[in-house]
Design an enzyme around this catalytic site. Sequence first.
Site, mmCIF file in Angstrom:
data_model
loop_
_atom_site.group_PDB
_atom_site.id
_atom_site.type_symbol
_atom_site.label_atom_id
_atom_site.label_comp_id
_atom_site.label_asym_id
_atom_site.label_seq_id
_atom_site.Cartn_x
_atom_site.Cartn_y
_atom_site.Cartn_z
ATOM 1 N N GLY A 1 6.592 7.364 0.835
ATOM 2 C CA GLY A 1 7.734 7.576 1.738
ATOM 3 C C GLY A 1 8.525 6.298 1.990
ATOM 4 N N ASP B 1 -0.484 0.235 -5.258
ATOM 5 C CA ASP B 1 -1.534 0.970 -4.537
ATOM 6 C C ASP B 1 -2.793 0.933 -5.397
ATOM 7 O OD1 ASP B 1 -1.375 3.109 -1.978
ATOM 8 O OD2 ASP B 1 -3.075 3.444 -3.334
ATOM 9 N N ASP C 1 1.734 -1.442 4.782
ATOM 10 C CA ASP C 1 1.346 -0.242 5.544
ATOM 11 C C ASP C 1 -0.144 -0.058 5.280
ATOM 12 O OD1 ASP C 1 1.378 2.143 6.894
ATOM 13 O OD2 ASP C 1 2.409 3.279 5.338
ATOM 14 N N CYS D 1 -0.543 3.525 10.968
ATOM 15 C CA CYS D 1 -0.326 4.780 11.704
ATOM 16 C C CYS D 1 -1.525 5.003 12.624
ATOM 17 C CB CYS D 1 -0.107 5.951 10.754
ATOM 18 S SG CYS D 1 -1.418 6.180 9.549
ATOM 19 N N ALA E 1 1.322 4.388 -1.683
ATOM 20 C CA ALA E 1 1.215 5.833 -1.915
ATOM 21 C C ALA E 1 1.024 6.611 -0.607
ATOM 22 C CB ALA E 1 0.040 6.100 -2.844
ATOM 23 N N PRO E 2 1.615 7.810 -0.481
ATOM 24 C CA PRO E 2 2.369 8.589 -1.478
ATOM 25 C C PRO E 2 3.838 8.186 -1.648
ATOM 26 C CG PRO E 2 2.136 9.855 0.546
ATOM 27 C CD PRO E 2 1.375 8.574 0.751
ATOM 28 N N CYS F 1 0.899 -1.158 0.000
ATOM 29 C CA CYS F 1 0.000 0.000 0.000
ATOM 30 C C CYS F 1 0.936 1.206 0.000
ATOM 31 C CB CYS F 1 -0.882 -0.001 1.241
ATOM 32 S SG CYS F 1 -2.039 -1.368 1.257
HETATM 33 C C1 LIG Z 1 -1.355 4.346 5.036
HETATM 34 S S1 LIG Z 1 -1.487 4.705 3.354
HETATM 35 C C2 LIG Z 1 0.085 4.215 2.747
HETATM 36 C C3 LIG Z 1 1.210 5.208 3.024
HETATM 37 C C4 LIG Z 1 2.493 4.818 2.321
HETATM 38 N N1 LIG Z 1 2.936 3.482 2.656
HETATM 39 C C5 LIG Z 1 3.638 5.775 2.587
HETATM 40 O O1 LIG Z 1 4.498 5.481 3.394
HETATM 41 O O2 LIG Z 1 3.677 6.840 1.960
HETATM 42 C C6 LIG Z 1 -2.514 3.410 2.807
HETATM 43 C C7 LIG Z 1 -2.646 3.267 1.300
HETATM 44 O O3 LIG Z 1 -3.409 2.095 1.034
HETATM 45 C C8 LIG Z 1 -4.025 2.274 -0.207
HETATM 46 N N2 LIG Z 1 -5.059 1.217 -0.344
HETATM 47 C C9 LIG Z 1 -6.279 1.169 0.230
HETATM 48 N N3 LIG Z 1 -6.919 0.036 -0.125
HETATM 49 C C10 LIG Z 1 -6.066 -0.656 -0.928
HETATM 50 C C11 LIG Z 1 -6.157 -1.890 -1.617
HETATM 51 N N4 LIG Z 1 -7.241 -2.667 -1.528
HETATM 52 N N5 LIG Z 1 -5.100 -2.278 -2.361
HETATM 53 C C12 LIG Z 1 -3.986 -1.503 -2.461
HETATM 54 N N6 LIG Z 1 -3.865 -0.318 -1.838
HETATM 55 C C13 LIG Z 1 -4.889 0.101 -1.074
HETATM 56 C C14 LIG Z 1 -4.528 3.693 -0.157
HETATM 57 O O4 LIG Z 1 -4.749 4.197 -1.458
HETATM 58 C C15 LIG Z 1 -3.380 4.389 0.576
HETATM 59 O O5 LIG Z 1 -2.516 5.008 -0.346
#
Ligand SMILES: C[S@@+](CC[C@H](N)C(=O)[O-])C[C@H]1O[C@@H](n2cnc3c(N)ncnc32)[C@H](O)[C@@H]1O
Length: 422
Positions: free
Chosen positions: A245, A261, A301, A354, A242-243, A240
Amino acid sequence: MSTSPSPARRSAVYLLDQVLGEGRLMAELLGAGALDRLEPADRARVQRLAQDVLRGLERADRVLGKHLRKTPPLHVRNILRLATVELCSGGDAHGVVNDAVALTAGHKKGQHMKGMVNAVLRKVAADGGAEWAKLRVPRLPKWLRDPLVMAWGGEAVMAMETAQFAGAPLDLTVKPDAGDWAARLGGAVLPTGSVRVAQAGQVSALPGFAEGAWWVQDAAAAMPARLLDARPGEAVLDMCAAPGGKTLQLAAAGADVTALDISEARLARVRENLSRTGLTARVVAGDALEHRGSYDAILLDAPCSATGTIRRHPDLPHAKDGAEFGALFELQAAMLDHALGLLKPGGRLVFCTCSLLPDEGECQVEEALERHPGLTVDRAAPDRPGIDPAWITEEGGLRLRPDYWPDLGGMDGFYMAVLRKG
Ligand SMILES: C[S@@+](CC[C@H](N)C(=O)[O-])C[C@H]1O[C@@H](n2cnc3c(N)ncnc32)[C@H](O)[C@@H]1O
């Protein structure tokens, strides 16, 4: 009296109306272009004003409560709240009150309330500041406070509220040589290796941004990729991403990274970040639950309540009520199960969120261990520089909280554990 209020204050009230009236998150509103017509400096000011009000909402309402006989409609209340927070933090009374009156007069149902707004704010200007300073640190709303008190105890939650009220400094993850960049940016290297900058201003104007020497990432958010400890050439899935980091950290370690993502729009940020930092990863749009492949290591994540990031996102406790969290807990478990299926035998997986809720951390790992015989927690992994052994949990994960490092400026709330497939 001025009839055209500052565009920044008008937009700040718009954000407050949306967050407090419609339950919308500021990130969502900004993503939808709510402030696009403003100059970058004004955009930053609007966000700061709205965030200050949301952090101090309880205090603002107490200061105002003394002077209001009837609760005005939300839009007028938000005008009063903004002005009160500005007045109580030393804002110029003339400009603040004039703008609040002009904003009230400009609203179709506000005309008849401008006299009241003027009178109330003159009283706040006279003695609000002294009263503000005596009020308690604003508390989280009950829907979130109750489960947190249950998990961590009342004293810890009060310390978290103090950290959330103080807001967050700017943390950076630096490609090489954190010490050198800390000196160049007037910051300091934190015990875990991130660089903390107290007075940041506009991030994109800081030295090193354009050439991609570092990226913005809270010190707590930088820990999951450190614990995964990706090595050059390893096949690593950032599930997962995006964005991005954590994708940047994994790519900087030399791993062969797949950044997955579900959100195409958010993946654009991953591509931008990779391009700015000159790092490489395979960027894939898709649902984690449908993804196929075989990896040495996976970083999951998972989407979560984000309750660990309230220092940076004070809108969250006001816009949400926890109603959708149950579905997130289920999605996290399903993602964890699917990720384990993509891992080579002996491979490792970092599960992280988080969140401050054990349902999204400690409980997820305990339940995964029950569902997957042969799965173990790498208990040695969290034992790293800067990590207090008291932060390591019973099941072997790492629990980070906003009330940790009180003298250094806190950290976001996070949970992470390194799991090994048998
Ligand atoms: C907590 S954020 C990730 C932050 C990222 N790891 C970073 O460090 O920048 C969770 C991410 O999960 C993605 N997401 C939600 N459901 C998902 C799915 N079924 N499959 C893949 N990604 C998913 C969202 O679009 C979001 O970008």
